[in-house]
Design a protein around this motif. Structure first.
Motif: not given
Length: 395
Positions: A180-181, A183, A185, A187-188, A192, A206, A291
């Protein structure tokens, strides 16, 4: 304890070499002429008992040699007990100690076992981890081996950060956060993952990723299997090695048993959800798969099964595309498989089928394990063919 069987090889090695294996599933071996004598399997070198067993096996192999040993071979990792023991024996015997890159050794098993030594050889080495010549963790590699102990790194899976280092290999949720980081993203991560691992853990990882703290990168195929299993909710923490990858394969196999037509939209494009993303390279293909998995409803068993099948097929197709392109560029026809990820039948079968359909000949170890238990044969073969400074080049 089973008595190891001497392997008779189709080609004779030019030097008598004692090889020490690596860390996991350690086994040593003696290569002389067209024969290779493996030691017993010692297991992982994380216990005093395993280390002592290796030391005893090495003494027995030295005693069994039919003449003077001319070199010793070991993994590049300096902290393995097998490496330290190899350096000790090299000094004791007065011979060169030759470090062999982990994934080159996996593929060199086929040079020795199948006699693929008349020219360059392509190989896919897929496993959890091995120290690369650049000092980073490798494990998803397309290599080109020559007949003289050298190799070239042609392509690899995209690097994935390991927040917390080795602990990330035991906790797949950390790899989900890393994906996620990467990409953009990040903040997800907490929405999640906090319900699964707790708010403090999710926030801490994070922060590590944002600041680049203790987040070494790895191209290991095993870590991508872990990440896929984590995204689909199949594994949060692993109790045993490869537990997440096995769960992912079982989930995919069960779905494919119900849907023998397979997964549509895998190949140069990955179709999932509302859009379509083109992928023109190995790294892009893997990120597109990740993704796609992020869009899967983890509470829907049918969707998870399809996602697991999509990951296997998409990864195999991406690796096949890269390999076929390299073979066409260099006029090569033989491809070796090595590394523990090839215990995965879905990946192996689809990848073999794709390469065979493209006119390539696929080879995988027959007499020794494709995993680390068979590594000593490859180490010995490279050391026998090379000079005492066998470091590879990269492109």
């Amino acid at each position: 304890m089973n008595t190891p069987t001497v392997l008779v090889l189709p080609r004779a090695a030019p030097r008598r070499v004692l090889a020490f294996g690596a860390w996991l599933k350690n086994s040593a071996g003696l290569l002389e002429g067209d024969r290779f004598l493996p030691s017993a399997l010692h297991g992982d070198l994380g216990t005093p008992e395993a280390c002592i067993a290796l030391e005893r096996s090495v003494q027995a192999l030295v005693a069994a040699a039919g003449g003077p040993i001319e070199a010793v071979a070991h993994d590049l990792h300096p902290d393995f007990h097998s490496t330290r023991l190899a350096l000790h024996w090299a000094e004791r015997l007065g011979v060169p100690a030759i470090g062999v890159q982990h994934h080159q050794a996996h593929l060199a098993v086929l040079q020795a076992e199948a006699g693929l030594v008349d020219g360059p050889l392509l190989g896919l080495a897929l496993d959890g981890v091995g120290l690369g010549t650049d000092g980073t963790a490798w494990g998803g590699e397309l290599l080109r081996l020559d007949a003289h102990g050298g190799f070239e790194r042609l392509a690899h899976l995209p690097p994935l950060a390991l927040p917390g280092g080795d602990v990330a290999a035991r906790e797949p949720w950390r790899l989900v956060a890393a994906g996620l980081h990467a990409l953009g993203r990040g903040d997800e991560i907490e929405p999640r993952l906090a319900p699964v691992v707790g708010a403090a853990a999710a926030q801490g990882v994070r922060t590590m990723l944002a600041r680049g703290l203790n987040c070494p990168a790895s191209t290991g195929a095993g870590r991508w299997f872990d990440a896929a299993a984590g995204v689909l909710g199949l594994s949060v923490r692993q109790r045993e090695e490869a537990e997440a990858a096995i769960a992912l394969e079982r989930c995919a196999a069960a779905w494919l048993a119900r849907h023998p037509e397979g997964v549509a939209g895998v190949g140069p494009r990955v179709r999932e959800g509302d859009g379509e993303r083109r992928v023109g390279d190995l790294g892009g293909a893997v990120w597109a798969l990740f993704e796609a998995l992020l869009a899967v409803d983890g509470q829907d068993a049918e969707a998870c099964g399809r996602g697991a099948a999509l990951f296997h097929a998409g990864l195999a197709d991406a690796l096949a595309d890269a390999t076929v392109a390299a073979a066409a560029r260099d006029g090569l026809h033989d491809v070796a498989f090595g590394g523990g990820c090839f215990f995965n039948r879905l990946l192996s079968q689809r990848l073999s089928a794709r390469l065979t359909a493209a006119g390539l000949r696929v080879h995988r170890p027959q007499a020794v394990s494709c995993g680390d238990a068979g590594l000593a044969l490859g180490q010995a073969w490279v050391a026998a063919a090379t000079t005492p400074t066998p470091f590879a080049t990269e492109t």
